[in-house]
Design a protein around this motif. Structure first.
Motif, mmCIF file in Angstrom:
data_model
loop_
_atom_site.group_PDB
_atom_site.id
_atom_site.type_symbol
_atom_site.label_atom_id
_atom_site.label_comp_id
_atom_site.label_asym_id
_atom_site.label_seq_id
_atom_site.Cartn_x
_atom_site.Cartn_y
_atom_site.Cartn_z
ATOM 1 N N LYS C 47 0.857 -1.199 0.000
ATOM 2 C CA LYS C 47 0.000 0.000 0.000
ATOM 3 C C LYS C 47 0.887 1.241 0.000
ATOM 4 O O LYS C 47 1.941 1.262 0.634
ATOM 5 N N THR C 48 0.423 2.285 -0.648
ATOM 6 C CA THR C 48 1.177 3.537 -0.593
ATOM 7 C C THR C 48 1.039 4.141 0.803
ATOM 8 O O THR C 48 0.179 3.739 1.600
ATOM 9 N N THR C 49 1.888 5.128 1.058
ATOM 10 C CA THR C 49 1.829 5.830 2.339
ATOM 11 C C THR C 49 0.447 6.443 2.538
ATOM 12 O O THR C 49 -0.101 6.412 3.641
ATOM 13 N N SER C 52 -2.194 3.877 3.219
ATOM 14 C CA SER C 52 -1.997 3.314 4.558
ATOM 15 C C SER C 52 -2.692 4.128 5.646
ATOM 16 O O SER C 52 -3.033 3.608 6.705
ATOM 17 N N GLU C 53 -2.874 5.420 5.386
ATOM 18 C CA GLU C 53 -3.581 6.244 6.384
ATOM 19 C C GLU C 53 -5.042 5.817 6.514
ATOM 20 O O GLU C 53 -5.656 5.994 7.554
#
Lengths: 112, 112, 112, 112
Positions: C47-49, C52-53
């Protein structure tokens, strides 16, 4: 062709058939190795050292294979020659852990 | 002799010269892999995915080599043929992740 | 009684009802923390940063809770005051990372 | 104010004084926990279970504190009540591991 390259080629083929290269950036491949390493360790959690020797061989094979797979994909991505980097590391470790100082002790090099 | 066996032989030689076989039980070898994997990941901590691609190549080589080294020692200890176990895992993963279902998605097999 | 002690007491009660103290040695508790930490990280793999949030909050809560649980059991086993050891570590980190040198940079203390 | 909130407040203050919030995304905080967990485990590598009980208390405190620190920062970032999520997880684990089935065994819930 050597065995390591055969494995990398197979892994890359598997990845590309699924269009997964887009996910296989360096940071996530490293993360994947560490997650697989934890799955390997889970086989031994709450087990004694002796019990751990009798681990289910199939599970051990699979968890180890996963670690190698992501390790090889990461090495392949950066064009590393796995044989070379491991042999180089053995030489380097030989300097950090000379036989005379490190024989029979599990101390870290900075405590020798 | 194939490259993987050459590496295992070199690692075993390094280990035996230092009388380290006594420490290299299955549970601790697995733990060592996971500690080395964390050191690899530390190279990317607080770095973006893009920055992580430009990691120091020497550090990346060394951390990867450490993971391979303990992985190979563990495989060697249990008499596994690394080429075989990785190829077997690729087949198994092919069943968990059929191309039709998994193409272009990073979902886990149990969410496909 | 403070919240941290309440949690430790509940965890110890849970453990003792199941007679699990025999498995909870220091080395395996540490291993358990690291396995739970990998499960936490798996939520973010591939997952991208940014993605991920938006992680599933319930999964995040559960994985974090597992880490705290084993961490508190380990702290309790050794009679540590968690508040004290964290406050002490903040002071120590303040010496390693003085504001003047570390502001706005993610560099490790030995590279500052 | 309870102890857990005091710790989160101190950690956030430390972070903000250094302008580190920009690095503390969810994915990297999780990664940090796992790296600190590996450092904790390194204290026990190649050590027997018995030797591990006699670990250097100061090192154990520091590694545990690092894990708690990043865990608390992650919990704080998502507004979790640590006491609540741990108590909830204990209840959930009680359902997965009923006393009658799990007493005295280290088996995973799916093997009970």
């Amino acid at each position: 062709m050597n065995d390591i390259q055969i494995l990398i080629d197979e892994l890359v083929k598997f990845r590309d058939e699924r269009n997964w290269n887009q996910f296989h950036n360096t940071k996530d491949l490293a993360l994947a190795i560490s997650i697989e390493a934890a799955e390997l360790n889970e086989l031994f959690l709450w087990k004694t050292t002796e019990e751990s020797e009798n681990v289910d061989r199939n599970k051990l094979k699979e968890e180890l294979a996963d670690i190698f797979a992501f390790g090889l994909l990461l090495a392949g991505k950066h064009g590393f020659d796995v044989k070379e980097i491991v042999l180089e590391k053995i030489i380097k470790n030989g300097e950090k852990y000379p036989v005379g100082k490190s024989k029979g002790t599990a101390k870290k090099y900075n405590e020798l």
